[in-house]
Scaffold this motif. Structure first.
Motif, PDB file in Angstrom:
ATOM      1  N   PHE A  41     -26.662  67.926  73.819  1.00  0.00           N
ATOM      2  CA  PHE A  41     -25.297  67.445  74.051  1.00  0.00           C
ATOM      3  C   PHE A  41     -25.231  66.177  74.896  1.00  0.00           C
ATOM      4  O   PHE A  41     -24.154  65.670  75.167  1.00  0.00           O
ATOM      5  CB  PHE A  41     -24.428  68.546  74.687  1.00  0.00           C
ATOM      6  N   ASN A  42     -26.355  65.616  75.316  1.00  0.00           N
ATOM      7  CA  ASN A  42     -26.348  64.401  76.131  1.00  0.00           C
ATOM      8  C   ASN A  42     -26.914  63.194  75.388  1.00  0.00           C
ATOM      9  O   ASN A  42     -27.597  62.373  75.963  1.00  0.00           O
ATOM     10  CB  ASN A  42     -27.139  64.622  77.423  1.00  0.00           C
ATOM     11  N   CYS A  43     -26.645  63.082  74.106  1.00  0.00           N
ATOM     12  CA  CYS A  43     -27.093  61.926  73.324  1.00  0.00           C
ATOM     13  C   CYS A  43     -26.042  60.828  73.383  1.00  0.00           C
ATOM     14  O   CYS A  43     -24.911  61.047  73.836  1.00  0.00           O
ATOM     15  CB  CYS A  43     -27.311  62.333  71.868  1.00  0.00           C
ATOM     16  N   ASP A  44     -26.422  59.647  72.889  1.00  0.00           N
ATOM     17  CA  ASP A  44     -25.470  58.538  72.807  1.00  0.00           C
ATOM     18  C   ASP A  44     -24.303  58.928  71.904  1.00  0.00           C
ATOM     19  O   ASP A  44     -24.458  59.698  70.953  1.00  0.00           O
ATOM     20  CB  ASP A  44     -26.152  57.283  72.255  1.00  0.00           C
ATOM     21  N   SER A  71     -29.045  53.915  68.112  1.00  0.00           N
ATOM     22  CA  SER A  71     -29.221  54.956  69.120  1.00  0.00           C
ATOM     23  C   SER A  71     -28.120  56.005  69.052  1.00  0.00           C
ATOM     24  O   SER A  71     -28.314  57.147  69.443  1.00  0.00           O
ATOM     25  CB  SER A  71     -29.273  54.346  70.518  1.00  0.00           C
ATOM     26  N   ALA A  72     -26.948  55.642  68.521  1.00  0.00           N
ATOM     27  CA  ALA A  72     -25.845  56.586  68.368  1.00  0.00           C
ATOM     28  C   ALA A  72     -25.507  56.801  66.893  1.00  0.00           C
ATOM     29  O   ALA A  72     -24.423  57.260  66.562  1.00  0.00           O
ATOM     30  CB  ALA A  72     -24.615  56.096  69.123  1.00  0.00           C
ATOM     31  N   CYS A  73     -26.445  56.456  66.002  1.00  0.00           N
ATOM     32  CA  CYS A  73     -26.242  56.615  64.551  1.00  0.00           C
ATOM     33  C   CYS A  73     -24.931  55.960  64.112  1.00  0.00           C
ATOM     34  O   CYS A  73     -24.223  56.461  63.246  1.00  0.00           O
ATOM     35  CB  CYS A  73     -26.263  58.084  64.149  1.00  0.00           C
ATOM     36  N   ASP A  74     -24.606  54.823  64.729  1.00  0.00           N
ATOM     37  CA  ASP A  74     -23.330  54.164  64.443  1.00  0.00           C
ATOM     38  C   ASP A  74     -23.486  52.924  63.569  1.00  0.00           C
ATOM     39  O   ASP A  74     -22.538  52.167  63.392  1.00  0.00           O
ATOM     40  CB  ASP A  74     -22.615  53.803  65.747  1.00  0.00           C
ATOM     41  N   CYS A  75     -24.652  52.738  63.003  1.00  0.00           N
ATOM     42  CA  CYS A  75     -24.892  51.580  62.148  1.00  0.00           C
ATOM     43  C   CYS A  75     -25.159  52.062  60.730  1.00  0.00           C
ATOM     44  O   CYS A  75     -26.194  52.669  60.459  1.00  0.00           O
ATOM     45  CB  CYS A  75     -26.087  50.782  62.677  1.00  0.00           C
TER      46      CYS A  75
END
Length: 127
Positions: A41-44, A71-75
Motif C-alpha cells: 500500500f506504499n507504492c507511488d 514508477s506509478a504505472c502512469d505512462c
C-alpha cells in the motif's frame, strides 16, 4: 534484520524468533516479508490511485499491467492516441511519449503534430 533496524521493521512482533506481521484495518492492505519489511500500500500513486490503477503494488514497488510503465504505472505505451490522419505516429514529426505527441519539428504543433501555423498554404506553395 540486524541490530541497527527496528524489530520486524516496526510492522510486526517477534514471536519465537519469527516475525508475525501486523494486520491492517483494511484487509486488502498487508505487511509481508521475512521481517515485515514489505507492504502492498506504499507504492507511488497517480491520479490518487495506487500504481495509477494500472498495476499492483508489491514490497513498495509498482508492477505495471501490460501497456503501462513508470514508477506509478502512469505512462501508457498505447500509441493509438498519437496517430495522425495520415496514420503516422505524430505525423512523422514527433515521438509518442505516454500516449501524447512531443513534436520534434518546432514548426509543427497540435495533438498529433499536424498543425503548422507558420507554414505556407497550398496556394502559396503552388503559386
Amino acid at each position: 534484520m540486524d541490530k541497527s533496524t527496528d524489530i520486524c521493521s516496526n510492522n510486526g512482533d517477534c514471536v519465537c524468533g519469527t516475525c508475525e506481521c501486523k494486520k491492517r484495518e483494511n484487509p486488502e492492505e498487508r505487511y509481508s516479508g521475512k521481517y515485515c519489511e514489505c507492504d502492498n500500500f506504499n507504492c507511488d500513486r497517480s491520479n490518487n490511485k495506487l500504481c495509477g490503477g494500472h498495476g499492483r503494488c508489491e514490497c513498495r514497488v509498482c508492477y505495471c499491467d501490460a501497456n503501462y510503465t513508470g514508477s506509478a504505472c502512469d505512462c501508457s505505451l498505447d500509441t493509438s492516441t498519437c496517430l495522425a490522419k495520415n496514420k503516422q505516429i505524430c505525423n512523422g514529426r514527433g515521438t509518442c511519449e505516454c500516449g501524447v505527441c512531443k513534436c520534434t519539428d518546432p514548426k509543427f504543433q497540435g495533438a498529433t503534430c499536424e498543425e503548422c501555423p507558420t507554414c505556407p498554404g497550398v496556394c502559396t506553395e503552388h503559386k
